[in-house]
Write a protein that holds these residues in place. Structure first.
Motif, PDB file in Angstrom:
ATOM      1  N   MET A 229      17.902   8.481  -3.255  1.00  0.00           N
ATOM      2  CA  MET A 229      16.779   7.821  -2.789  1.00  0.00           C
ATOM      3  C   MET A 229      15.568   7.742  -4.017  1.00  0.00           C
ATOM      4  SD  MET A 229      14.675   7.664   0.555  1.00  0.00           S
ATOM      5  CE  MET A 229      12.652   7.481   0.598  1.00  0.00           C
ATOM      6  N   VAL A 230      15.310   6.864  -4.400  1.00  0.00           N
ATOM      7  CA  VAL A 230      14.149   6.509  -5.520  1.00  0.00           C
ATOM      8  C   VAL A 230      13.216   5.564  -4.636  1.00  0.00           C
ATOM      9  CG1 VAL A 230      13.437   5.601  -7.529  1.00  0.00           C
ATOM     10  CG2 VAL A 230      15.776   6.686  -7.555  1.00  0.00           C
ATOM     11  N   ILE A 231      11.802   5.785  -4.861  1.00  0.00           N
ATOM     12  CA  ILE A 231      10.740   4.961  -4.199  1.00  0.00           C
ATOM     13  C   ILE A 231       9.758   4.436  -5.147  1.00  0.00           C
ATOM     14  CG2 ILE A 231       9.361   7.222  -3.623  1.00  0.00           C
ATOM     15  CD1 ILE A 231       8.975   5.610  -0.959  1.00  0.00           C
ATOM     16  N   ASP A 232       9.385   3.141  -5.142  1.00  0.00           N
ATOM     17  CA  ASP A 232       8.514   2.447  -5.638  1.00  0.00           C
ATOM     18  C   ASP A 232       7.114   3.054  -5.585  1.00  0.00           C
ATOM     19  OD1 ASP A 232       9.559   0.885  -7.872  1.00  0.00           O
ATOM     20  OD2 ASP A 232       9.579  -0.872  -6.266  1.00  0.00           O
ATOM     21  N   MET A 233       6.256   3.243  -6.726  1.00  0.00           N
ATOM     22  CA  MET A 233       5.000   3.472  -6.633  1.00  0.00           C
ATOM     23  C   MET A 233       4.089   2.101  -6.546  1.00  0.00           C
ATOM     24  SD  MET A 233       4.083   6.698  -9.033  1.00  0.00           S
ATOM     25  CE  MET A 233       2.724   7.001  -8.173  1.00  0.00           C
ATOM     26  N   PRO A 234       3.414   1.841  -5.503  1.00  0.00           N
ATOM     27  CA  PRO A 234       2.864   0.600  -5.632  1.00  0.00           C
ATOM     28  C   PRO A 234       1.885   0.220  -6.555  1.00  0.00           C
ATOM     29  CG  PRO A 234       2.057   2.041  -3.592  1.00  0.00           C
ATOM     30  CD  PRO A 234       3.084   2.824  -4.480  1.00  0.00           C
ATOM     31  N   PHE A 235       1.243  -0.904  -6.694  1.00  0.00           N
ATOM     32  CA  PHE A 235       0.260  -1.458  -7.369  1.00  0.00           C
ATOM     33  C   PHE A 235      -1.136  -0.453  -7.029  1.00  0.00           C
ATOM     34  CE2 PHE A 235      -3.192  -4.337  -8.444  1.00  0.00           C
ATOM     35  CZ  PHE A 235      -3.263  -4.429  -9.623  1.00  0.00           C
ATOM     36  N   GLY A 236      -1.608  -0.005  -8.182  1.00  0.00           N
ATOM     37  CA  GLY A 236      -3.030   0.736  -7.965  1.00  0.00           C
ATOM     38  C   GLY A 236      -2.841   2.246  -7.754  1.00  0.00           C
TER      39      GLY A 236
ATOM     40  N   THR B 100       0.942  -1.363  -0.067  1.00  0.00           N
ATOM     41  CA  THR B 100       0.019  -0.194   0.060  1.00  0.00           C
ATOM     42  C   THR B 100       0.738   1.372   0.097  1.00  0.00           C
ATOM     43  OG1 THR B 100       0.007   0.027   2.535  1.00  0.00           O
ATOM     44  CG2 THR B 100      -1.811  -1.136   1.339  1.00  0.00           C
ATOM     45  N   MET B 101       0.360   2.244  -0.216  1.00  0.00           N
ATOM     46  CA  MET B 101       0.746   3.583  -0.169  1.00  0.00           C
ATOM     47  C   MET B 101       1.338   3.984   1.251  1.00  0.00           C
ATOM     48  SD  MET B 101       1.034   5.545  -2.791  1.00  0.00           S
ATOM     49  CE  MET B 101       1.088   7.543  -2.199  1.00  0.00           C
ATOM     50  N   GLU B 102       0.662   3.445   2.207  1.00  0.00           N
ATOM     51  CA  GLU B 102       0.966   3.802   3.793  1.00  0.00           C
ATOM     52  C   GLU B 102       2.450   2.930   4.078  1.00  0.00           C
ATOM     53  OE1 GLU B 102      -2.139   3.344   2.391  1.00  0.00           O
ATOM     54  OE2 GLU B 102      -2.481   5.336   2.834  1.00  0.00           O
ATOM     55  N   MET B 103       2.455   1.959   3.265  1.00  0.00           N
ATOM     56  CA  MET B 103       3.538   1.048   3.668  1.00  0.00           C
ATOM     57  C   MET B 103       4.761   1.609   3.088  1.00  0.00           C
ATOM     58  SD  MET B 103       1.952  -2.965   3.053  1.00  0.00           S
ATOM     59  CE  MET B 103       3.806  -3.646   3.168  1.00  0.00           C
TER      60      MET B 103
ATOM     61  N   ALA C 204       3.663  12.884  -5.533  1.00  0.00           N
ATOM     62  CA  ALA C 204       3.838  13.875  -4.991  1.00  0.00           C
ATOM     63  C   ALA C 204       3.744  13.633  -3.617  1.00  0.00           C
ATOM     64  CB  ALA C 204       2.798  15.047  -5.272  1.00  0.00           C
ATOM     65  N   ARG C 205       2.683  12.812  -3.057  1.00  0.00           N
ATOM     66  CA  ARG C 205       2.787  12.323  -1.922  1.00  0.00           C
ATOM     67  C   ARG C 205       3.984  11.468  -1.443  1.00  0.00           C
ATOM     68  NH1 ARG C 205      -1.219   7.842   1.126  1.00  0.00           N
ATOM     69  NH2 ARG C 205      -0.210   8.093   3.262  1.00  0.00           N
ATOM     70  N   LEU C 206       4.315  10.566  -1.931  1.00  0.00           N
ATOM     71  CA  LEU C 206       5.283   9.791  -1.768  1.00  0.00           C
ATOM     72  C   LEU C 206       6.824  10.582  -1.577  1.00  0.00           C
ATOM     73  CD1 LEU C 206       5.332   6.621  -3.880  1.00  0.00           C
ATOM     74  CD2 LEU C 206       5.112   6.766  -1.671  1.00  0.00           C
ATOM     75  N   MET C 207       6.934  11.630  -2.570  1.00  0.00           N
ATOM     76  CA  MET C 207       8.060  12.459  -2.438  1.00  0.00           C
ATOM     77  C   MET C 207       8.089  13.391  -1.326  1.00  0.00           C
ATOM     78  SD  MET C 207       9.159  13.581  -6.584  1.00  0.00           S
ATOM     79  CE  MET C 207      10.522  14.341  -6.127  1.00  0.00           C
ATOM     80  N   ARG C 208       6.843  14.041  -0.941  1.00  0.00           N
ATOM     81  CA  ARG C 208       6.480  14.919   0.055  1.00  0.00           C
ATOM     82  C   ARG C 208       6.820  14.285   1.451  1.00  0.00           C
ATOM     83  NH1 ARG C 208       2.067  16.696  -1.444  1.00  0.00           N
ATOM     84  NH2 ARG C 208       1.008  15.144  -0.295  1.00  0.00           N
ATOM     85  N   GLU C 209       6.326  13.229   1.530  1.00  0.00           N
ATOM     86  CA  GLU C 209       6.287  12.603   2.906  1.00  0.00           C
ATOM     87  C   GLU C 209       7.600  11.540   3.158  1.00  0.00           C
ATOM     88  OE1 GLU C 209       2.416  10.677   4.013  1.00  0.00           O
ATOM     89  OE2 GLU C 209       1.498  12.034   2.883  1.00  0.00           O
ATOM     90  N   THR C 210       8.384  11.203   2.254  1.00  0.00           N
ATOM     91  CA  THR C 210       9.436  10.692   2.509  1.00  0.00           C
ATOM     92  C   THR C 210      10.721  11.174   2.007  1.00  0.00           C
ATOM     93  OG1 THR C 210       9.667   9.454   0.311  1.00  0.00           O
ATOM     94  CG2 THR C 210       8.269   8.390   1.707  1.00  0.00           C
TER      95      THR C 210
ATOM     96  N   GLY D  89       9.915   4.287   3.280  1.00  0.00           N
ATOM     97  CA  GLY D  89      10.541   5.390   2.625  1.00  0.00           C
ATOM     98  C   GLY D  89      11.144   6.230   3.640  1.00  0.00           C
ATOM     99  N   ALA D  90      10.295   6.766   4.550  1.00  0.00           N
ATOM    100  CA  ALA D  90      10.725   7.740   5.575  1.00  0.00           C
ATOM    101  C   ALA D  90      11.813   7.322   6.351  1.00  0.00           C
ATOM    102  CB  ALA D  90       9.586   8.089   6.430  1.00  0.00           C
ATOM    103  N   ALA D  91      11.653   5.938   6.774  1.00  0.00           N
ATOM    104  CA  ALA D  91      12.847   5.103   7.355  1.00  0.00           C
ATOM    105  C   ALA D  91      14.061   5.373   6.836  1.00  0.00           C
ATOM    106  CB  ALA D  91      12.346   3.813   7.911  1.00  0.00           C
ATOM    107  N   VAL D  92      13.952   4.697   5.548  1.00  0.00           N
ATOM    108  CA  VAL D  92      15.254   4.576   4.715  1.00  0.00           C
ATOM    109  C   VAL D  92      15.976   6.203   4.434  1.00  0.00           C
ATOM    110  CG1 VAL D  92      16.226   4.486   2.302  1.00  0.00           C
ATOM    111  CG2 VAL D  92      14.611   2.640   3.360  1.00  0.00           C
ATOM    112  N   ARG D  93      15.029   7.194   4.154  1.00  0.00           N
ATOM    113  CA  ARG D  93      15.460   8.571   4.014  1.00  0.00           C
ATOM    114  C   ARG D  93      16.400   8.894   5.191  1.00  0.00           C
ATOM    115  NH1 ARG D  93      18.450  11.494   2.832  1.00  0.00           N
ATOM    116  NH2 ARG D  93      18.147  13.590   1.844  1.00  0.00           N
TER     117      ARG D  93
END
Length: 277
Positions: free
Chosen positions: A85-92, A65-68, A106-112, A73-77
C-alpha cells in the motif's frame, strides 16, 4: 515456500528488484471492499488523492486534506493482505519543505499502515525525497503531468513534448538520484517514457505513458466503468459497472413504486418459530 504459506506484501526493495521483470500491476483504491477486490491481483495498491474527484465530487485533487487521506488510507489497509500500500501526500502537505513533508508523511504511515508515500514533482522535490528516504520513509515519485500543479501547467496536458522533453527527463533522473524507489510517469509521450525506463535504475509506472514501462496504474473506478463523468484517453474500461448499477437501481425503483418489492420472501410474519425442548 509451501503452497499454503502466506504471501507477504512486497517492500520497496522488492519493487526495485522487479525492474525489467514482469510488469508491476497497480491500481488505486479508496475503500475496504475495493481494496479486497484488488488485493489478489495487484503488486501495489495506491490510495490516491484522486479520491477527491472520484468519491467526493471535487473538480480537482487540490481540495483533498490530510484527514481525508488518513480516513481512506486506513479503510484500504483493512482490505489488503498481499499488495503493498502506497498513499498520496495531498496538496499543501509537503511543498513547504522537507520538515513539513516528514511530519505529514510520518503521520500518514503511522495512522494508515501504508508502506510508502507518493508525492508529485521532480527536480524541485529532490531535496525532500532525499530527506524522507534518509529518515526511513520510502517515496514513490510522480512526474510528467502532476495533477496538483494543473494551475501552473495550464490544465491536464501531455508533458514532455518539444522543448519540454528535457525537463521531464531531468525530473526523472533527479527523483531516482534522490532515492525514490519508483516513479509514476503520467501523460508523457511513449518514446520519452521508454527512454526514461531504459535509463533509470528504478521501476517506472505508467499512466498514459508506454507499455514499455516497468508497471502500469489506473484509477480503479475508471477501469471498472464506475466513474463516468469523463474518460481520459489512457483509461481503458475493463467493465461497465456504472451501467449495471444504473440498471439495478432503476429496477429497484420500479418495483418499489409498483409495490412489487418487498415480496413475501423479504418480510417477516407474526408467528414465533417453535423451539425444540
Amino acid at each position: 515456500m509451501s503452497a499454503t504459506a502466506k504471501k507477504t506484501a512486497p517492500l520497496p526493495a522488492d519493487i526495485i528488484a522487479r525492474k525489467g521483470e514482469t510488469p508491476l500491476v497497480c491500481l488505486t483504491a479508496y475503500t475496504t471492499p475495493i481494496a479486497r477486490l484488488t488485493d489478489p491481483y495487484c503488486d501495489i495498491v495506491l490510495v490516491g488523492d484522486s479520491v477527491g474527484m472520484v468519491l467526493h465530487g471535487m473538480e480537482s485533487t487540490l481540495g483533498v486534506t490530510m484527514e481525508m487521506m488518513v480516513m481512506h488510507g486506513a479503510a484500504v489497509r483493512r482490505g489488503l493482505a498481499k499488495a503493498m500500500m502506497v498513499i498520496d501526500m495531498p496538496f499543501g502537505s509537503y511543498e513547504e519543505g522537507p520538515q513539513q513533508a516528514f511530519r505529514n508523511a510520518a503521520r500518514l504511515m503511522r495512522e494508515t499502515g501504508a508502506a510508502a508515500v507518493k508525492l508529485e514533482g521532480g527536480v524541485e522535490m529532490a531535496e525532500t525525497i532525499r530527506f524522507l528516504t534518509a529518515r526511513s520513509i520510502p517515496v514513490m515519485a510522480h512526474i510528467g503531468l502532476t495533477p496538483q500543479a494543473i494551475n501552473t501547467l495550464g490544465g491536464y496536458k501531455v508533458q514532455g513534448r518539444g522543448q519540454d522533453r528535457a525537463r521531464v527527463l531531468e525530473d526523472a533522473h533527479a527523483v531516482a538520484r534522490a532515492g525514490a524507489f519508483s516513479v509514476v510517469l503520467e501523460k508523457v509521450p511513449a518514446a520519452l517514457a521508454d527512454e526514461i525506463t531504459a535509463e533509470l535504475p528504478i521501476p517506472t509506472i505508467g499512466i498514459g505513458a508506454s507499455a514499455g514501462c516497468d508497471g502500469q496504474i489506473l484509477v480503479v473506478d475508471d477501469m471498472l466503468g464506475l466513474f463516468t463523468a469523463f474518460k481520459p484517453k489512457f483509461a481503458k474500461r475493463y467493465g461497465t459497472l456504472g451501467q449495471a448499477a444504473d440498471a439495478a437501481i432503476a429496477a429497484y425503483a420500479e418495483e418499489v413504486r409498483a409495490r412489487a418489492f418487498p415480496a413475501p420472501e423479504h418480510v417477516f410474519g407474526d408467528a414465533v418459530p417453535e423451539t425444540k425442548a
